[in-house]
Scaffold this motif. Structure first.
Motif, PDB file in Angstrom:
ATOM      1  N   SER A 103     -78.773 110.556  -8.445  1.00 47.25           N
ATOM      2  CA  SER A 103     -80.219 110.341  -8.563  1.00 47.25           C
ATOM      3  C   SER A 103     -80.556 108.981  -9.165  1.00 47.25           C
ATOM      4  N   ASN A 104     -79.530 108.228  -9.577  1.00 48.21           N
ATOM      5  CA  ASN A 104     -79.732 106.886 -10.145  1.00 48.21           C
ATOM      6  C   ASN A 104     -78.922 105.876  -9.338  1.00 48.21           C
ATOM      7  N   GLY A 105     -79.187 105.857  -8.037  1.00 50.22           N
ATOM      8  CA  GLY A 105     -78.438 104.972  -7.149  1.00 50.22           C
ATOM      9  C   GLY A 105     -78.547 103.505  -7.520  1.00 50.22           C
ATOM     10  N   ALA A 106     -79.705 103.111  -8.081  1.00 49.68           N
ATOM     11  CA  ALA A 106     -79.895 101.705  -8.445  1.00 49.68           C
ATOM     12  C   ALA A 106     -78.908 101.284  -9.526  1.00 49.68           C
ATOM     13  N   LEU A 107     -78.603 102.178 -10.468  1.00 52.85           N
ATOM     14  CA  LEU A 107     -77.642 101.855 -11.525  1.00 52.85           C
ATOM     15  C   LEU A 107     -76.247 101.692 -10.938  1.00 52.85           C
ATOM     16  N   ARG A 108     -75.885 102.577 -10.030  1.00 51.42           N
ATOM     17  CA  ARG A 108     -74.566 102.500  -9.402  1.00 51.42           C
ATOM     18  C   ARG A 108     -74.417 101.214  -8.591  1.00 51.42           C
ATOM     19  N   GLU A 109     -75.477 100.821  -7.903  1.00 48.57           N
ATOM     20  CA  GLU A 109     -75.418  99.628  -7.060  1.00 48.57           C
ATOM     21  C   GLU A 109     -75.219  98.356  -7.873  1.00 48.57           C
ATOM     22  N   VAL A 110     -75.735  98.332  -9.109  1.00 49.32           N
ATOM     23  CA  VAL A 110     -75.536  97.144  -9.950  1.00 49.32           C
ATOM     24  C   VAL A 110     -74.045  96.905 -10.161  1.00 49.32           C
ATOM     25  N   VAL A 111     -73.298  97.953 -10.468  1.00 45.53           N
ATOM     26  CA  VAL A 111     -71.853  97.836 -10.683  1.00 45.53           C
ATOM     27  C   VAL A 111     -71.148  97.447  -9.384  1.00 45.53           C
ATOM     28  N   ASP A 112     -71.481  98.130  -8.306  1.00 48.88           N
ATOM     29  CA  ASP A 112     -70.826  97.856  -7.021  1.00 48.88           C
ATOM     30  C   ASP A 112     -71.066  96.422  -6.575  1.00 48.88           C
ATOM     31  N   HIS A 113     -72.307  95.956  -6.703  1.00 50.78           N
ATOM     32  CA  HIS A 113     -72.616  94.588  -6.288  1.00 50.78           C
ATOM     33  C   HIS A 113     -71.929  93.569  -7.179  1.00 50.78           C
ATOM     34  N   ALA A 114     -71.849  93.847  -8.468  1.00 52.07           N
ATOM     35  CA  ALA A 114     -71.188  92.915  -9.390  1.00 52.07           C
ATOM     36  C   ALA A 114     -69.718  92.752  -9.031  1.00 52.07           C
ATOM     37  N   LEU A 115     -69.037  93.836  -8.707  1.00 47.55           N
ATOM     38  CA  LEU A 115     -67.630  93.751  -8.311  1.00 47.55           C
ATOM     39  C   LEU A 115     -67.458  93.006  -6.997  1.00 47.55           C
ATOM     40  N   ALA A 116     -68.428  93.182  -6.111  1.00 44.74           N
ATOM     41  CA  ALA A 116     -68.324  92.547  -4.795  1.00 44.74           C
ATOM     42  C   ALA A 116     -68.534  91.044  -4.867  1.00 44.74           C
ATOM     43  N   LYS A 117     -69.476  90.600  -5.696  1.00 43.14           N
ATOM     44  CA  LYS A 117     -69.796  89.161  -5.699  1.00 43.14           C
ATOM     45  C   LYS A 117     -68.969  88.365  -6.701  1.00 43.14           C
ATOM     46  N   ALA A 118     -68.377  89.031  -7.684  1.00 40.42           N
ATOM     47  CA  ALA A 118     -67.486  88.387  -8.656  1.00 40.42           C
ATOM     48  C   ALA A 118     -68.132  87.184  -9.327  1.00 40.42           C
TER      49      ALA A 118
END
Length: 719
Positions: A28-43
């Motif tokens: 229910s907090n997809g935006a929080l999860r996406e912050v981590v995923d995007h940070a790992l992806a863009k380095a």
């Protein structure tokens, strides 16, 4: 959210590095999860995004704890599957910075989240420890493993001071994670200390290794680690220690000491066919340094200079500083060949310092992509740039060479230094010591018997433990390639990416001659691959022409022209292959046979088989295209014949009608002329003119129809 979160389920999954329960909790907090995923992806720096995420999570009870757990779990999972150390480090740093800047939750949750992030901050040291293992450096491994152990011991003490009713499951979850880290890395630090003792003291350190093995086995089977992936990592260290004790010099295990050796790192590459090998020597600023010398490649007289000659650009030397802080000086050359097998050559000599198998193992691994981070830098005023691995330095040299020489498409240059490198180990002088204390000069067979597991196996990928070469299988058969080109004490052996040369009773100039043959073969794979790539590009272009839309545009003349071009290219490739295998390349025949054995051992015959298969596929495609074009053109010809036949029949009908009309007009005019009274008759001259106009009009109509009404219209017909 703390009370609602099933921390026991999350912890159970996390011990296997699975994230299903944790991801579901954040559903229910997809935006929080996406912050981590995007940070790992863009380095990169994502601290602003994390600041917003932490602030948003702080408004929901327990959400910062779940976000911290997801951050940590995703970083751990990424570390398990990739070598993206920089991305993981950047994500952890950004999360910490964002946390320090955000509107943090009040009370207990603030303290708990902060402790979780302090634990997560130890992951970079964990990755540094892994890098030390890949370098097989016990000094660095002990430093980084001890740092992880100490940091987590401090966090563990602070966690035990947490007291929050209703949060017991979270406290247990975090305590177990931190304690697992502490136990694992405290044991690994002890392993590193024991291995360092073994390297320095030999048999005197065996008792410490055995104590380490007992400790590892106890930790593996403890309730804390029994179901965790860290148990498998400790098991790998235990197996390596067991093997190491079995290789300790003593009764039945002679000691090998290498007093003179060279390690030559060959990073080969091939240029596009349009680039002249002589133009390559015009590049003088590579990886930030200018060449010190540009001269002819001096080869022994066994080589045919009409086939194999070249130039050498000598660059400033480089220094490799190991993770233990030891400086190793290497020379650097760019060797350019008329034949097209170019390579960057980096050489290290031990300069009289004794080398053990530990140093040889490090030296062999140094060529690969999976080597841990060291520091590579220019010496003697070469420049200020630095790199973490030898292959990164070689990549930079190759990239600069392409950009300076090729004004058309530098991106077309191909080099695969991760797969095509070759490390040449020349052992020029070594001693073998027996259990009775007697020391003698080591022969090639002595070196095989003592260190074959290390020297006769290729360099592999990521390491799992220090000195794990001791666990490698001894090759069942050792093919000594020297044959009739050496003596009974000599050895030349080839693996996928290493070559061992042992000529204990030979002078330096003999080593140089054998070195030339070894490096010649080591530099060939990119050239063979380039020929295959060029053929594959031709095949892909042909396959594209077989699509329905393109087939109509393909003409027989173009196909034949392309086929002639291909035949020329194939002839050039086969001519080069003939030169490679020609007796004229190097003489006498004893040297030619050694080159052939090296060529076969390097697996280059497989490259030739793939090249021949590519040639057959391209030729078969040309036959298919030609057949298709022939069918299409035959269909067009038949359609044109039908259209022409219809057109001719139409012309005949029209001309017949015109002729009939003309005759009708003629007979009518004659009839009127004959029947009309003499006074009313048109004069013969005017009648002739009138008839001529009628006939000319008929001819004009017929010609216009012929020009405008033929198949294809005004612009019809074949082009």
């Amino acid at each position: 959210m703390v009370g609602e979160t099933d921390w026991a389920a999350i912890g159970g999954e996390f011990s296997r590095r699975e994230l299903t329960a944790l991801t579901t909790t954040l559903e229910s907090n997809g935006a929080l999860r996406e912050v981590v995923d995007h940070a790992l992806a863009k380095a990169g720096n994502s601290s602003a995004e994390f600041e917003q995420a932490w602030t948003a999570a702080g408004r929901q009870p327990g959400a910062t704890l779940v976000l911290a757990a997801y951050l940590y779990a995703r970083c751990q999972a990424a570390w398990e599957r990739t070598g993206n150390y920089e991305g993981i480090r950047a994500t952890i740093e950004s999360a910490r910075t964002g946390w320090d800047l955000c509107d943090r939750p009040l009370g207990w949750e603030d303290q708990a989240t902060d402790l979780f992030l302090k634990h997560a901050a130890s992951l970079p040291d964990c990755m540094n420890a892994e890098g030390a293992i890949n370098c097989s450096c016990p000094v660095a491994l002990e430093v980084h493993a001890a740092a992880v152990s100490e940091a987590n011991a401090e966090v563990l003490r602070a966690i035990r001071g947490l007291d929050q009713p209703g949060a017991e499951s979270f406290v247990k979850f975090l305590s177990e994670i931190v304690e697992k880290h502490f136990v694992t890395y405290d044991a690994i630090a002890a392993v590193a200390h024991g291995v360092l003792g073994w390297i320095l003291e030999g048999p005197a350190a065996v008792d410490e290794l055995e104590a380490c093995m007992t400790r590892l086995e106890k930790a593996e089977s403890s309730p804390l680690l029994a179901d965790d992936v860290y148990a498998s990592e400790l098991r790998a260290h235990r197996y390596a220690l067991q093997s190491l004790t079995e290789h300790t010099p003593g009764p039945g295990v002679p000691e090998l000491t290498i007093s003179e050796a060279r390690l030559v790192y060959c990073y080969p590459f091939a240029t596009p066919a349009r680039i002249s090998w002589e133009d390559l020597a015009k590049a003088h600023a590579l990886a930030g340094a200018r060449d010190q010398l540009d001269e002819k490649l001096h080869l022994s007289d066994i080589w045919n200079s009409d086939i194999y000659q070249g130039r050498v650009l000598t660059l400033p030397p480089i220094n490799v500083r190991t993770t233990a802080g030891i400086d190793l000086r290497h020379t650097v050359e760019l060797r350019l060949s008329k034949f097209g097998n170019h390579y960057i050559r980096i050489e290290y000599g031990n300069d009289g310092d004794e080398l053990g198998l530990h140093e040889i193992y490090q030296g062999l691994r140094r060529a690969s992509h999976s080597m841990g981070d060291e520091q590579v830098a220019w010496l003697d005023g070469g420049g200020t740039e630095s790199w973490q691995r030898l292959h990164e330095f070689a990549d930079e040299v190759h990239k600069d060479l392409a950009e300076q020489v090729d004004s058309v498409d530098p991106g077309e240059w191909h080099a695969d230094f991760g797969n095509d490198f070759n490390v040449v180990l020349e052992i020029r002088k070594a001693q073998i010591g027996g259990a009775d204390g007697h020391v003698r000069e080591a022969t090639g067979q002595d070196i095989v018997d003592t260190a074959g597991q290390l020297l006769l196996n290729p360099v592999t990928g990521y390491a799992t433990a220090l000195e794990e070469w001791t666990r490698r299988p001894m090759p069942e058969t050792v093919r000594n390639l020297i044959g009739d080109a050496g003596y009974d004490t000599d050895l030349v052996a080839r693996t996928d990416n290493t070559t061992l040369v042992v000529l204990p009773g030979s002078p330096s100039w003999v080593y140089l001659g054998q070195e030339e043959k070894v490096e010649f073969v080591a530099s060939l794979p990119p050239l063979l691959k380039r020929w295959r790539r060029e053929l594959r590009a031709t095949k892909d272009a042909l396959a594209a022409s077989l699509t329905p839309g393109r087939m109509e545009e393909t003409r027989r003349g173009q196909v034949e022209a392309d086929r002639l071009k291909l035949a020329g290219h194939v002839a050039d490739v086969r001519y080069c292959l003939d030169q490679l295998h020609s007796n004229a390349l190097c003489r006498p025949a004893v040297h030619r046979r050694l080159v052939d054995r090296l060529y076969e051992a390097a697996g280059l015959l497989r490259y030739e088989d793939e090249l021949e298969a590519e040639i057959r596929e391209v030729e078969a495609l040309y036959e298919l295209v030609a057949a298709h074009v022939s069918v299409v053109e035959d269909q067009k010809a038949r359609a044109e014949e039908v259209a022409t036949s219809k057109y001719q029949r139409s012309i005949q009908v029209i001309l017949g009608l015109l002729a009939a009309l003309s005759l009708v007009g003629l007979f009518d005019a004659i009839n009127q002329f004959v029947k009309a009274p003499v006074a009313e008759r048109v004069s013969v001259g005017w009648a002739s003119v009138e008839l001529g106009f009628v006939l000319l009009a008929a001819v004009a109509i017929a010609v216009a129809f012929a020009l405008l009404g033929r198949p294809g219209g005004r612009h019809g017909g074949d082009s």
